[in-house]
Design a protein around this motif. Structure first.
Motif, PDB file in Angstrom:
ATOM      1  N   SER A  10      31.297  28.528  25.735  1.00  0.00           N
ATOM      2  CA  SER A  10      31.065  28.048  27.103  1.00  0.00           C
ATOM      3  C   SER A  10      30.878  26.541  27.168  1.00  0.00           C
ATOM      4  O   SER A  10      31.295  25.908  28.134  1.00  0.00           O
ATOM      5  CB  SER A  10      29.832  28.733  27.702  1.00  0.00           C
ATOM      6  N   LYS A  11      30.242  25.950  26.168  1.00  0.00           N
ATOM      7  CA  LYS A  11      29.957  24.524  26.220  1.00  0.00           C
ATOM      8  C   LYS A  11      30.965  23.684  25.444  1.00  0.00           C
ATOM      9  O   LYS A  11      31.091  22.486  25.673  1.00  0.00           O
ATOM     10  CB  LYS A  11      28.528  24.248  25.703  1.00  0.00           C
ATOM     11  N   ALA A  27      38.948  27.324  37.691  1.00  0.00           N
ATOM     12  CA  ALA A  27      39.210  28.581  36.975  1.00  0.00           C
ATOM     13  C   ALA A  27      38.457  28.652  35.650  1.00  0.00           C
ATOM     14  O   ALA A  27      38.119  29.732  35.172  1.00  0.00           O
ATOM     15  CB  ALA A  27      40.712  28.738  36.729  1.00  0.00           C
ATOM     16  N   LEU A  28      38.190  27.488  35.049  1.00  0.00           N
ATOM     17  CA  LEU A  28      37.540  27.461  33.737  1.00  0.00           C
ATOM     18  C   LEU A  28      36.028  27.237  33.833  1.00  0.00           C
ATOM     19  O   LEU A  28      35.323  27.270  32.829  1.00  0.00           O
ATOM     20  CB  LEU A  28      38.191  26.381  32.863  1.00  0.00           C
ATOM     21  N   GLN A  29      35.535  27.026  35.040  1.00  0.00           N
ATOM     22  CA  GLN A  29      34.106  26.729  35.240  1.00  0.00           C
ATOM     23  C   GLN A  29      33.314  28.015  35.536  1.00  0.00           C
ATOM     24  O   GLN A  29      33.889  29.040  35.878  1.00  0.00           O
ATOM     25  CB  GLN A  29      33.962  25.733  36.413  1.00  0.00           C
ATOM     26  N   ALA A  38      35.159  26.433  27.633  1.00  0.00           N
ATOM     27  CA  ALA A  38      35.109  26.673  29.076  1.00  0.00           C
ATOM     28  C   ALA A  38      34.284  27.919  29.376  1.00  0.00           C
ATOM     29  O   ALA A  38      34.597  28.991  28.865  1.00  0.00           O
ATOM     30  CB  ALA A  38      36.515  26.843  29.631  1.00  0.00           C
ATOM     31  N   PRO A  39      33.249  27.778  30.204  1.00  0.00           N
ATOM     32  CA  PRO A  39      32.381  28.927  30.491  1.00  0.00           C
ATOM     33  C   PRO A  39      33.046  29.994  31.355  1.00  0.00           C
ATOM     34  O   PRO A  39      32.684  31.156  31.283  1.00  0.00           O
ATOM     35  CB  PRO A  39      31.201  28.299  31.241  1.00  0.00           C
ATOM     36  N   GLY A  40      34.058  29.582  32.168  1.00  0.00           N
ATOM     37  CA  GLY A  40      34.713  30.534  33.059  1.00  0.00           C
ATOM     38  C   GLY A  40      35.455  31.632  32.321  1.00  0.00           C
ATOM     39  O   GLY A  40      35.803  32.651  32.902  1.00  0.00           O
ATOM     40  N   MET A  41      35.714  31.438  31.015  1.00  0.00           N
ATOM     41  CA  MET A  41      36.402  32.465  30.239  1.00  0.00           C
ATOM     42  C   MET A  41      35.453  33.519  29.686  1.00  0.00           C
ATOM     43  O   MET A  41      35.892  34.562  29.237  1.00  0.00           O
ATOM     44  CB  MET A  41      37.195  31.824  29.107  1.00  0.00           C
ATOM     45  N   ARG A  42      34.161  33.248  29.701  1.00  0.00           N
ATOM     46  CA  ARG A  42      33.146  34.211  29.235  1.00  0.00           C
ATOM     47  C   ARG A  42      33.412  34.675  27.805  1.00  0.00           C
ATOM     48  O   ARG A  42      33.704  35.858  27.571  1.00  0.00           O
ATOM     49  CB  ARG A  42      33.044  35.429  30.180  1.00  0.00           C
ATOM     50  N   SER A  92      34.636  36.932  34.194  1.00  0.00           N
ATOM     51  CA  SER A  92      35.553  35.814  33.936  1.00  0.00           C
ATOM     52  C   SER A  92      36.143  35.235  35.224  1.00  0.00           C
ATOM     53  O   SER A  92      36.801  35.937  35.989  1.00  0.00           O
ATOM     54  CB  SER A  92      36.690  36.281  33.021  1.00  0.00           C
ATOM     55  N   THR A  93      35.924  33.948  35.448  1.00  0.00           N
ATOM     56  CA  THR A  93      36.465  33.284  36.640  1.00  0.00           C
ATOM     57  C   THR A  93      37.989  33.303  36.622  1.00  0.00           C
ATOM     58  O   THR A  93      38.636  33.669  37.610  1.00  0.00           O
ATOM     59  CB  THR A  93      36.002  31.807  36.686  1.00  0.00           C
TER      60      THR A  93
END
Lengths: 395, 395
Positions: free
Chosen positions: A235-236, B62-64, A239-243, B269-270
């Protein structure tokens, strides 16, 4: 319907703080509240290439169910990356998670009975406190200083807490304080955990984001009796949006994590795992992390320097060597939660410190994030905060 | 280290069946065991376009991190799709999940205290049984016939089970039997739940995959007292590897799901949410589902016809009007788990039925999946199975 919820739900409610934080999302606010990475550093162009490649080379596989444990080539790369922390793992010791937050939830599920005690740093990560609370535990907070948990306080509290079941720590650029544990304390923590026969959950979301000095060995590196569970995340660093996160744990414990993962959500996204793996094959992940460190390091400097110049001198704050946060200590008389109303009027936001103390009662501090705001907003936001503080102090 | 796990872990172990199923993954096996969609129907080319578009139009977003509730445009589209099931939802009533399996875990967490009883169909979905077990519940199984749960049996069992806390059903193309509930039974289920004041979890992963006839109204459609929780997923209509499902629940209950989601893994997941949303904007989702239905419908016919031609006449099986599974009933004397060893020798696999009965003791049935194997393997696999059964029967 008179809904009868499980007893554990009594501890999980809408928190005051969550409502407050919703206000900080308004675009006109300069927010130091969230723990958001800088979106301008996300590798958007690279992701386009990566995503195309993954779908071209193995689209059917990427969209299908896959094993609970996770994508093996990615776990192999994680093994390599964890060497930075003096960790010598095998890919089979790693389970992929939907973010490392999920590892906290699972640790609670695996270890905690109602009434058990989680021993943690005072203050500690809000999200971990919430995750563990779902298992109806209590918390014992251990004093911290600039070198980590104070070992004398830890020993004293363990001696008087037979219900202690698990020790939870964030040794690198701690959330919320930004502090890092000394090597000596890491070693001592393992020795004390050995003595009291307790598992340690070592949460390391920020460890790679070190702006200066050498990465110290992890707590896991001193684990002599297979009791340390290490949580990592992309995430850090990506990218955190990918989980995407992972847990590295001793074999017998990891087996429990796998059962729990299977019951909880079967597996982590196949395509996300394959994409990050492909990114690491096509691009230089270390160079990418370097870029993040450079930007965050400058923002840390800017925030710290602006505070030095503008905050009244009785206000102290930590100097983080990496990560995303600094922690501001106010005089006893001030209440950061109450002060937040005035900060929001000036369109600047932080997280009041009280939420990070699971047993409450410590309101004269707050957490600031420096990773998410551009330079000019950092300067402007800190100046506004200085005004708020001065008004509160009657200056 | 003498690891002290939580009490709930005693119920979660390596299941015999899981070990057995690992064997079915060998490529030389014709496996009817998994619940895997046909990978050749995944929209791989479309995903390339979709993924590029999402990253071009809003890659940073999308990645946040994003909200726990989920991506609003996608929830709006789900509202539209749920109208097929006679459901009139609002986007705010929906929470996005990492697959609908996560909804089962969360339902258990929200409603079940240790010792509480989940009332379910006999047999029921293995993954749900495992998810609920983590909350130390017991199960009462209700008899089913070709129209769904037998209501007299449900009433009798509820009357004698004060510990009953939740009713779990899969009314459309049930897993494992492939059966569908009549409209009358759906209505009656809600009436009985009203009388006993219990929440209903309606699991609907396959409802859109109906090969013939009209989609009946969901159980949720008859909900007069806000007690039905509806679980949906994109795993069977789009791609399971993306891990995207949702829960639609009455406001007060949904609020609990949101707290639990936040503590468990923060958010879904965003980028995956934005991609499926974009797919629905750029392509005809209904046409895509039609293609799946056409292929699965043909495979169902082929499997059923090949069983009719080759199985001894005392063997019965269900005729599913949609979904992924049919259920084969053997004479009392046969044991499907023991027979599996012989099936594997002939390189064909199924899931022995015993695992689907939470209280055990019913070994003379098995589940077959027809969605994942190409035509010629369906014919060959069923012929091999017929030989195995004949040998077992001494024919």
């Amino acid at each position: 319907m008179a809904i009868k919820y499980a007893k554990r739900m009594e501890k999980m409610g809408a928190s005051e703080i969550r409502e407050l934080l919703k206000l900080t999302a308004r675009p006109e606010i300069i927010s130091f509240a969230g723990g958001l990475p800088a979106p301008e550093l996300f590798p958007v162009e690279a992701m386009k290439e990566v995503s195309k490649k993954v779908l071209e080379e193995g689209g059917q596989k990427a969209l299908q169910y896959s094993t609970t444990e996770g994508f093996l080539p990615l776990r192999e790369k994680i093994v390599e990356r964890m060497k930075k922390f003096d960790i010598n793992a095998q890919p089979d010791d790693i389970l992929m998670l939907s973010g490392s937050q999920q590892g906290l939830d699972f640790a609670g599920r695996i270890f905690l009975n109602p009434g058990d005690v989680v021993v943690c740093e005072s203050p500690s990560y809000l999200g971990a406190i919430n995750a563990f609370k779902a298992y109806e535990c209590n918390f014992v907070e251990v004093d911290t200083d600039d070198h980590g948990m104070v070992m004398e306080d830890l020993e004293r509290k363990l001696a008087e807490t037979p219900e202690a079941k698990m020790i939870y720590v964030i040794p690198d650029f701690q959330n919320p304080t930004g502090k890092t544990w000394s090597v000596q304390r890491r070693k001592e923590l393992v020795e004390i955990a050995n003595k009291y026969d307790l598992p340690i959950v070592e949460d390391n979301p920020y460890g790679e984001l070190r702006f200066e000095g050498e990465i110290p060995p992890s707590v896991k590196a001193f684990d002599t009796e297979d009791r340390v569970i290490f949580l990592g995340t992309f995430s850090k660093t990506f990218a955190p949006g990918m989980r995407l996160g992972w847990v590295y744990a001793p074999h017998e414990i990891l087996e429990r994590f796998i059962f729990v993962k299977q019951a909880a959500d079967l597996q982590t996204s196949t395509i996300s795992q394959m994409e990050i793996n492909k990114f690491m094959e096509m691009y230089d992940f270390d160079a990418h992390v370097e870029k993040i460190k450079e930007v965050y390091g400058k923002r840390r400097d800017l925030m710290i320097n602006t505070m030095k110049e503008n905050f009244p001198e009785e206000i102290t704050f930590t100097y983080p060597e990496g990560g995303l946060f600094t922690w501001v200590q106010l005089p006893e008389a001030l209440n950061a939660k109450e002060m937040m109303v005035k900060a929001l009027e000036k369109q600047v936001a932080y997280v009041p410190g009280g939420s990070f103390f699971p047993n409450g009662g410590r309101e004269n501090a707050f957490r600031l994030n420096y990773s998410n705001m551009p330079d000019e907003k950092i300067v402007e936001g800190i100046k506004r905060l200085a005004e708020v503080i001065k008004e509160e102090l009657g200056k």
